[in-house]
Design an enzyme around this catalytic site. Structure first.
Site, PDB file in Angstrom:
ATOM      1  N   HIS A   1     -43.248  19.721  11.578  1.00 55.56           N
ATOM      2  CA  HIS A   1     -42.818  18.724  10.582  1.00 55.56           C
ATOM      3  C   HIS A   1     -42.095  17.513  11.168  1.00 55.56           C
ATOM      4  O   HIS A   1     -41.790  16.562  10.450  1.00 55.56           O
ATOM      5  CB  HIS A   1     -42.029  19.376   9.444  1.00 55.56           C
ATOM      6  CG  HIS A   1     -40.612  19.758   9.741  1.00 55.56           C
ATOM      7  ND1 HIS A   1     -39.568  18.928   9.438  1.00 55.56           N
ATOM      8  CD2 HIS A   1     -40.067  20.868  10.265  1.00 55.56           C
ATOM      9  CE1 HIS A   1     -38.425  19.541   9.751  1.00 55.56           C
ATOM     10  NE2 HIS A   1     -38.711  20.720  10.276  1.00 55.56           N
TER      11      HIS A   1
ATOM     12  N   CYS B   1     -28.874  18.527   9.560  1.00 57.70           N
ATOM     13  CA  CYS B   1     -28.403  19.892   9.408  1.00 57.70           C
ATOM     14  C   CYS B   1     -26.901  19.934   9.215  1.00 57.70           C
ATOM     15  O   CYS B   1     -26.342  20.906   8.759  1.00 57.70           O
ATOM     16  CB  CYS B   1     -28.764  20.714  10.635  1.00 57.70           C
ATOM     17  SG  CYS B   1     -30.302  20.214  11.361  1.00 57.70           S
TER      18      CYS B   1
HETATM   19  C1  PLP Z   1     -35.832  20.152  13.573  1.00 61.96           C
HETATM   20  C2  PLP Z   1     -35.381  20.804  14.812  1.00 61.96           C
HETATM   21  C3  PLP Z   1     -35.275  22.201  14.903  1.00 61.96           C
HETATM   22  C4  PLP Z   1     -35.519  23.106  13.738  1.00 61.96           C
HETATM   23  O1  PLP Z   1     -36.854  23.158  13.381  1.00 61.96           O
HETATM   24  P1  PLP Z   1     -37.313  23.723  11.947  1.00 61.96           P
HETATM   25  O2  PLP Z   1     -38.800  23.707  12.039  1.00 61.96           O
HETATM   26  O3  PLP Z   1     -36.774  22.761  10.936  1.00 61.96           O
HETATM   27  O4  PLP Z   1     -36.751  25.090  11.818  1.00 61.96           O
HETATM   28  C5  PLP Z   1     -34.888  22.734  16.107  1.00 61.96           C
HETATM   29  N1  PLP Z   1     -34.592  21.951  17.163  1.00 61.96           N
HETATM   30  C6  PLP Z   1     -34.680  20.611  17.101  1.00 61.96           C
HETATM   31  C7  PLP Z   1     -34.366  19.795  18.307  1.00 61.96           C
HETATM   32  C8  PLP Z   1     -35.063  19.992  15.929  1.00 61.96           C
HETATM   33  O5  PLP Z   1     -35.131  18.670  15.876  1.00 61.96           O
END
Ligand code: PLP
Length: 380
Positions: free
Chosen positions: A205, A325
């Site tokens: 995503h 987050c």
């Molecule tokens: C978005 C992100 C995640 C988490 O990924 P999800 O698919 O949303 O669980 C982990 N590490 C980094 C560096 C991210 O940017």
């Protein structure tokens, strides 16, 4: 402004229309279970394996080294917990993990939990631009060191670490090497061979694919203990009927990604930075070189980032303070803390992250808008 300008692409991106189109048949006529031996099942199996191959190719891995997960968070959990538990089972005595102070929460919180399970964690410092010191890394590797886990491109300040050098050290010292590459994937070179990587976290995503799917590259040479047991899917590393439609979308997003688009994004980024630095008492957070093509993080002194974010939202411009987050929690950014920002610089910070859907026109409008708002807010 009459059009929305979305500049929070490090939090998530819009699904590309071609990705959505590629996914659709797997919700309708091609709904088979890849574990079924009949034709309907095999059609889904073929799509799943084809997707696995496309993703593997992008990081120069073999397709049987790619495990589909529900996203970056799960991949990080499986990598660290899976390896730690595997070593515990084998009684190897290796329980030391080295990571950094600027990891995503899905690494830091896993490390915290592993500490409660008997792991020893070292958190590497970073310099003012967010780079680790590879000499420090070499020094902290010990006989019980199991794993080095270092984020490739940082999600808040865009710092891109020198994974080639880290990989060289890990190989020489015979420790495993993991990277969280959610932000850098398709934007920076990422080769498991060149960088000697054993584990790599990816997700869809952040690259115009669907939410809820990710992958973990697992070097063939070692075992992980699964976190989810069941029917033995994904070589028993991640049981549960595979999310075929999302896997297809993930692979499509990878397939259509291209260098030229990244270079266009980089140009827009530099225009934003240039425009912002024309405003006085402004500071760019993070590096000038080796910075993610889509990341801007900037402090406008005397202006609260959150106030700015709210004003911009009213104009249809979406940005972020800190990482998505954390914006719900009343907590300072651990990344901005780690690069030594003081209280005022921290409060004044704003993250702006671009994608291929941003335009020159949108970017210019945002610079103009921010110049005005910063002036007004400072006048109070
Ligand atoms: C978005 C992100 C995640 C988490 O990924 P999800 O698919 O949303 O669980 C982990 N590490 C980094 C560096 C991210 O940017």
């Amino acid at each position: 402004m009459d059009k929305e300008v979305y500049l929070d692409n490090s939090a998530t991106t819009a699904v590309d229309g071609r990705v959505f189109e590629a996914m659709k048949p797997y919700f309708s006529e091609k709904y088979g279970n890849p574990s079924s031996v009949h034709k309907k099942g095999q059609e889904a199996r073929d799509a799943l394996e084809d997707s696995r191959e496309k993703i593997a190719k992008e990081i120069k891995a073999n397709s049987d080294e790619i495990v589909f997960t529900s996203g970056g968070t799960e991949s990080n959990n499986l990598a660290l917990k899976g390896l730690f538990l595997s070593e515990k089972k084998a009684n190897s005595g290796k329980n030391h993990i080295i990571t950094t102070k600027i990891e995503h929460d899905s690494i830091l919180e896993v490390c915290k939990w592993l500490e409660s399970q008997g792991a020893e964690i070292t958190y590497l410092d970073v310099d003012k631009e967010g780079f680790i010191d590879t000499e420090q890394l070499e020094k902290v590797i010990k006989s019980n060191t199991l794993l080095v886990s270092i984020i490739h491109g940082n999600n808040e300040i865009g710092t891109v670490q020198d994974l080639e050098e880290v990989g060289r050290i890990c190989k020489e010292k015979k420790v495993f090497f993991h990277t969280d590459a959610c932000q850098s994937f398709t934007k920076e070179e990422l080769s498991v061979k060149k960088y000697n990587l054993d584990l790599v976290t990816l997700n869809a995503h952040k690259i115009h694919g669907p939410k809820g799917i990710g992958a973990l590259y697992v070097n063939k040479k070692f075992d992980l203990v699964p976190l989810q047991h069941g029917g033995g899917h994904e070589k028993s590393l991640r049981s549960g009927t595979e999310n075929v439609a999302c896997a297809v979308g993930f692979a499509k997003a990878v397939e259509i990604s291209n260098k030229q688009e990244i270079e266009e994004i980089r140009k827009l980024r530099d225009k934003l930075i240039e425009g912002f630095l024309e405003i006085k008492d402004t500071k760019l957070n993070g590096p000038k070189e080796n910075r993610l093509a889509n990341n801007v993080n900037i402090s406008f002194f005397g202006v609260e980032g959150e106030a700015l974010e709210t004003y911009l939202e009213q104009k249809g411009i979406y940005v972020s303070t800190g990482s998505a987050c954390q914006s719900n929690k009343d907590k300072e950014s651990h990344v901005l803390n780690a690069i030594g920002l003081d209280e005022d610089e921290l409060e004044a910070s704003l993250r702006i992250s671009l994608s291929k859907f941003n335009t020159e026109e949108g970017v210019q409008a945002v610079v103009k808008e921010i110049k005005e708002i910063v002036g007004k807010l400072r006048a109070f």
